[in-house]
Design an enzyme around this catalytic site. Structure first.
Site, PDB file in Angstrom:
ATOM      1  N   ASN A  66      14.521   6.635  -8.494  1.00 22.21           N
ATOM      2  CA  ASN A  66      13.982   7.954  -7.832  1.00 22.21           C
ATOM      3  C   ASN A  66      14.514   8.583  -6.593  1.00 22.21           C
ATOM      4  OD1 ASN A  66      12.840  10.539  -6.451  1.00 22.21           O
ATOM      5  ND2 ASN A  66      11.181   8.564  -5.877  1.00 22.21           N
TER       6      ASN A  66
ATOM      7  N   GLY B  47      10.536   2.816   0.653  1.00 21.94           N
ATOM      8  CA  GLY B  47      11.925   2.953   1.865  1.00 21.94           C
ATOM      9  C   GLY B  47      11.672   2.041   2.808  1.00 21.94           C
TER      10      GLY B  47
ATOM     11  N   GLU C  46       3.457   1.465  -6.974  1.00 22.96           N
ATOM     12  CA  GLU C  46       4.295   1.790  -5.703  1.00 22.96           C
ATOM     13  C   GLU C  46       3.390   1.446  -4.155  1.00 22.96           C
ATOM     14  OE1 GLU C  46       7.803   3.783  -6.219  1.00 22.96           O
ATOM     15  OE2 GLU C  46       6.965   5.778  -6.161  1.00 22.96           O
TER      16      GLU C  46
ATOM     17  N   HIS D  81       3.518  10.798  -6.517  1.00 25.91           N
ATOM     18  CA  HIS D  81       4.301   9.604  -6.109  1.00 25.91           C
ATOM     19  C   HIS D  81       3.574  10.171  -4.762  1.00 25.91           C
ATOM     20  CE1 HIS D  81       7.223   7.992  -3.455  1.00 25.91           C
ATOM     21  NE2 HIS D  81       7.824   7.628  -4.525  1.00 25.91           N
TER      22      HIS D  81
ATOM     23  N   LYS E 250      14.483  11.049  -5.277  1.00 26.49           N
ATOM     24  CA  LYS E 250      13.987  11.876  -3.330  1.00 26.49           C
ATOM     25  C   LYS E 250      14.963  13.174  -3.508  1.00 26.49           C
ATOM     26  CE  LYS E 250      11.910   7.287  -2.442  1.00 26.49           C
ATOM     27  NZ  LYS E 250      11.624   6.936  -1.019  1.00 26.49           N
TER      28      LYS E 250
ATOM     29  N   GLU F  63       4.550   9.925  -1.217  1.00 25.77           N
ATOM     30  CA  GLU F  63       5.495  11.212  -1.252  1.00 25.77           C
ATOM     31  C   GLU F  63       4.913  12.609  -1.404  1.00 25.77           C
ATOM     32  OE1 GLU F  63       9.212  10.369  -1.278  1.00 25.77           O
ATOM     33  OE2 GLU F  63       8.849   8.378  -0.074  1.00 25.77           O
TER      34      GLU F  63
ATOM     35  N   SER G 277      11.143  -0.799  -2.312  1.00 25.29           N
ATOM     36  CA  SER G 277      12.640  -1.633  -1.985  1.00 25.29           C
ATOM     37  C   SER G 277      12.558  -2.422  -2.835  1.00 25.29           C
ATOM     38  CB  SER G 277      11.634  -2.034  -0.674  1.00 25.29           C
ATOM     39  OG  SER G 277      11.337  -1.555   0.615  1.00 25.29           O
TER      40      SER G 277
HETATM   41  C1  PEP Z   1       9.861   5.209  -4.060  1.00 24.37           C
HETATM   42  O1  PEP Z   1      10.253   6.212  -3.911  1.00 24.37           O
HETATM   43  O2  PEP Z   1       9.544   5.620  -5.257  1.00 24.37           O
HETATM   44  C2  PEP Z   1      10.589   4.218  -4.045  1.00 24.37           C
HETATM   45  C3  PEP Z   1       9.983   2.721  -4.276  1.00 24.37           C
HETATM   46  O3  PEP Z   1      11.537   4.004  -2.881  1.00 24.37           O
HETATM   47  P1  PEP Z   1      12.530   3.165  -2.124  1.00 24.37           P
HETATM   48  O4  PEP Z   1      12.843   2.072  -3.507  1.00 24.37           O
HETATM   49  O5  PEP Z   1      13.413   3.382  -1.536  1.00 24.37           O
HETATM   50  O6  PEP Z   1      11.450   1.987  -1.264  1.00 24.37           O
END
Ligand code: PEP
Length: 250
Positions: free
Chosen positions: A9, A172, A166, A95, A11, A97, A211
């Site tokens: 992703n 992040g 997630e 997601h 973003k 976000e 992460s």
């Molecule tokens: C994401 O935004 O779906 C995600 C898992 O981000 P990150 O790996 O940066 O934590």
């Protein structure tokens, strides 16, 4: 036997130049068999990515799509029919976000349904906040997020969908759920599907996101109910993303 998936992703990152560089890295990557690989660029770069990955077994997805399938008067939105026309086969739905920007269960259910109607596979993202985890509500929250889609569209809707667990506190932040913490939630997700349809549950691809990096991927992907990962930050670096994909292939 379930296939593993590793999806990146991107973003709201990238310029035409940085995307071209990343595509070069992806094109040069040796991909292990048995792993589905996908990238989710910002919609502005979808055409560039699809062109750049011609002939490479990497699917392109969108990070969001409209609540309705067909084009219409929805300024700023992209319909799943348009995504399919461009060559996108996947779309992220719900997601965290986007949930934080006000996306409700009702909206994401419409997006999920519209995407499937266009042959675009939804990747439903679910996960708890830190406060919810600390209050012991992880399984309740995740169960509700998944349950609302099952209730609206039926468990069979997950024959042609992917689920990404997630935890919001791990996205992040550099914090990662331990393999056991992630496995516990994945097992609960699979059990929730199995309560309605054992075959759907057995075949559902359940990704972990939060992460993930090359250093922790193998341990996470080694858990029995973790079928790969949704990768944010680490997917912007072709070497790191490649190492994560290789970890999924082992
Ligand atoms: C994401 O935004 O779906 C995600 C898992 O981000 P990150 O790996 O940066 O934590």
């Amino acid at each position: 036997m379930r296939r593993t998936m590793v999806a990146g992703n991107w973003k709201m990152h990238g310029t035409r130049a940085s995307v071209a560089e990343l595509l070069q890295g992806l094109r040069n990557m040796a991909l292990p068999g048995g792993v589905d690989v996908a990238v989710f660029p910002p919609s502005l770069f979808i055409n560039q990515v699809i062109d750049g990955l011609q002939g490479k077994s990497i699917a392109t997805g969108a990070q969001n799509s409209a609540v309705q399938a067909e084009q219409g008067a929805l300024t700023g939105e992209v319909s799943p029919a348009q995504l399919a026309d461009a060559g996108c086969s996947l779309v992220l739905v719900g997601h965290s976000e986007r949930r934080l920007m006000g996306e409700t269960d009702e909206m994401l259910i419409s997006k999920f349904k519209a995407a499937q109607a266009c042959g675009v596979k939804p990747v439903l993202c679910i996960g708890e906040t830190l406060a919810e985890r600390e209050a012991g509500k992880t399984l309740e929250v995740v169960g509700h997020q998944l349950g609302s889609v099952i209730e609206a569209l039926g468990v069979e809707a997950f024959v042609n969908a992917v689920i990404a667990y997630e935890p919001v506190w791990a996205i992040g932040t550099g914090l990662t759920a331990t393999p056991q913490q992630a496995q516990d939630v994945h097992a609960a997700i699979r059990a929730q599907l199995a309560a309605k349809n054992a075959e759907v549950a057995l075949n559902a691809q359940l990704l972990y996101g939060g992460s993930v990096k090359a250093a922790n991927a193998a341990e996470l992907f080694g858990m029995p109910d973790i079928d790969g990962g949704l990768i944010g930050g680490a997917s912007l670096n072709a070497d790191e993303f490649g190492a994560i994909i290789r970890a999924a292939g082992n």
